[in-house]
Design an enzyme around this catalytic site. Structure first.
Site, short mmCIF file in Angstrom:
data_model
loop_
_atom_site.label_atom_id
_atom_site.label_comp_id
_atom_site.label_asym_id
_atom_site.label_seq_id
_atom_site.Cartn_x
_atom_site.Cartn_y
_atom_site.Cartn_z
N CYS A 76 40.25 34.21 51.96
CA CYS A 76 39.96 35.94 51.55
C CYS A 76 38.97 36.65 53.17
CB CYS A 76 39.00 35.44 50.75
SG CYS A 76 38.39 36.82 50.06
N CYS A 80 31.12 36.22 50.84
CA CYS A 80 30.66 35.51 49.64
C CYS A 80 30.02 34.45 50.55
CB CYS A 80 31.09 35.39 48.31
SG CYS A 80 32.20 36.78 47.61
N CYS A 83 31.09 30.99 49.23
CA CYS A 83 32.68 31.11 49.25
C CYS A 83 33.02 29.95 50.61
CB CYS A 83 33.35 31.80 48.47
SG CYS A 83 34.67 31.99 47.34
N CYS A 120 42.88 30.73 33.56
CA CYS A 120 42.31 31.84 34.32
C CYS A 120 43.20 31.67 35.82
CB CYS A 120 40.91 31.89 34.19
SG CYS A 120 40.15 30.98 33.34
N CYS A 151 43.34 35.41 31.29
CA CYS A 151 42.49 35.83 32.49
C CYS A 151 42.98 35.52 33.61
CB CYS A 151 41.29 35.07 31.80
SG CYS A 151 39.77 35.46 32.97
N CYS A 211 35.21 39.53 31.93
CA CYS A 211 34.42 38.61 31.83
C CYS A 211 33.33 38.64 32.86
CB CYS A 211 35.62 37.13 32.50
SG CYS A 211 34.41 35.17 31.99
N ARG A 283 29.46 30.65 29.76
CA ARG A 283 30.34 29.47 30.11
C ARG A 283 29.65 28.91 31.12
NH1 ARG A 283 34.99 31.66 32.14
NH2 ARG A 283 36.02 32.02 29.85
S1 SF4 Z 1 34.35 33.98 45.82
FE1 SF4 Z 1 35.71 33.93 48.13
S2 SF4 Z 1 37.73 34.39 47.46
FE2 SF4 Z 1 36.32 35.64 45.66
S3 SF4 Z 1 36.42 37.50 47.05
FE3 SF4 Z 1 34.26 36.52 48.00
S4 SF4 Z 1 34.83 35.11 49.41
FE4 SF4 Z 1 37.05 36.18 48.68
#
Ligand code: SF4
Length: 345
Positions: A76, A80, A83, A120, A151, A211, A283
């Protein structure tokens, strides 16, 4: 056998029900200070308020089982901080391309057989391309045909993409606010808070249920947790599903050394989410395994009434289905699926 009555309204009605949210409409928006006052209540008083909200809104006391499948993992471009799927971090995750339809349907069948009622599908994208939407709509239709609620969480959505997903009969779109607006930049820089609100607005405008929740224990203050819940509760209408994740620090991510949140503070967060969004499915999401059985039991007492079940979550493992079923049975909690079965008998 006599049918057990359920007072929870069917999903088709939930989508358009403004009256679900009259508790907020009648009393005006929640202020951060009001929510901080809830957090600061003596624990037994907080639990009493939760139980009042619970009995008024979920008299069946059932627990929704939602299975999450990562249909496209890793690689990705976002940043974040929690993550391990962000390509820029040195986390132990292998990037995969979008799964084939058949594989997704096999996973959905297995989820249904294990007792899930919602499936999901999550993809690690900043936003989907239109050609991705075409593939995902085929998955949604196939999963829907199995009799499961659907979802999807695919990143930011444009209005036409939200419309396409709605036309494929997607029930819920999942897009988290993650945290409070003022703490947000400590965790994510590649998309703004307003981008998230815009996607949620596009989902609502297309007529799908929302959600939306976040992650606690990322180093935010209690005031910031209160501000996060205020933001969710003041969405009009507030989300039908509110996933609350307990951060699991993942090696290789910026939050890998984050000190864990006090478990009782997590229980309070669940309770305050219930009180401020009384008709939402709150949840328990990532982090259940680390919380252990006793804290999970307290979270159910604080009226969490949905769990992620069976599959590997985005950032961490999840308890085995058998362990979950044992815990629910020990606590005397029915699943949403078993309540539906009783109604049909
Ligand atoms: S949570 Fe992870 S997968 Fe989702 S947008 Fe952020 S970096 Fe990308």
């Amino acid at each position: 056998m006599q049918a057990t009555q359920t007072t929870e309204k069917p999903l088709t009605q939930v989508k358009s029900q403004k009256d679900l949210h009259k508790e907020v409409d009648a009393s005006g928006a929640w202020s951060v200070a009001q929510i901080e006052t809830l957090f600061a209540l003596p624990f037994s008083e907080l639990m009493f308020k939760v139980q009042e909200a619970h009995r008024a809104n979920f008299p069946d006391g059932d627990v929704e089982l939602a299975t999450f499948l990562s249909i496209k993992t890793g690689g990705c471009p976002e940043d974040c901080g929690y993550c391990h799927q962000a390509a820029r971090y040195d986390a132990d995750v292998k990037a995969n391309k979008l799964m084939d339809l058949d594989e997704v349907l096999e996973a959905a069948k297995a989820a249904k057989a294990a007792g899930s009622n919602r499936f999901c599908m999550g993809a690690a994208w900043r936003e989907p391309k239109d050609r991705d939407i075409e593939k995902v709509t085929a998955m949604i239709k196939g999963v829907k045909a199995l009799g499961l609620e659907t979802c999807a969480t695919l990143g930011m959505l444009e209005t036409n993409q939200a419309q396409a997903l709605q036309e494929a009969d997607l029930d819920f779109y999942s897009h988290n606010l993650d945290t409070s607006e003022d703490f947000y930049r400590s965790v994510i820089s590649t998309r703004g808070y307003q981008d998230r609100l815009d996607t949620i607005s596009n989902v609502r405008a297309a007529g799908m249920s929302v959600c939306c929740g976040g992650i606690v224990g990322m180093g935010e203050s209690r005031e910031q947790r209160a501000a996060f819940l205020a933001r969710l509760a003041n969405l009009s209408p507030y989300p039908e599903s509110v996933p609350i994740n307990h951060l699991v620090p993942v090696a290789g991510t910026p939050l890998e050394d984050q000190k864990p949140l006090d478990p009782l503070e997590f229980v309070r967060t669940i309770a305050v989410a219930r009180i401020t969004m009384p008709r939402a499915r709150v949840r328990l999401s990532a982090g259940r395994q680390e919380l252990g059985r006793a804290v999970q039991a307290m979270c159910f007492q604080a009226d969490a009434n949905s769990i992620f079940y069976c599959e590997q979550l985005l950032t961490t493992g999840n308890p085995e289905a058998e362990q979950d079923q044992e815990l629910l049975a020990e606590l005397g909690l029915k699943t949403k699926q078993s309540c539906k079965a009783e109604v049909l008998v």
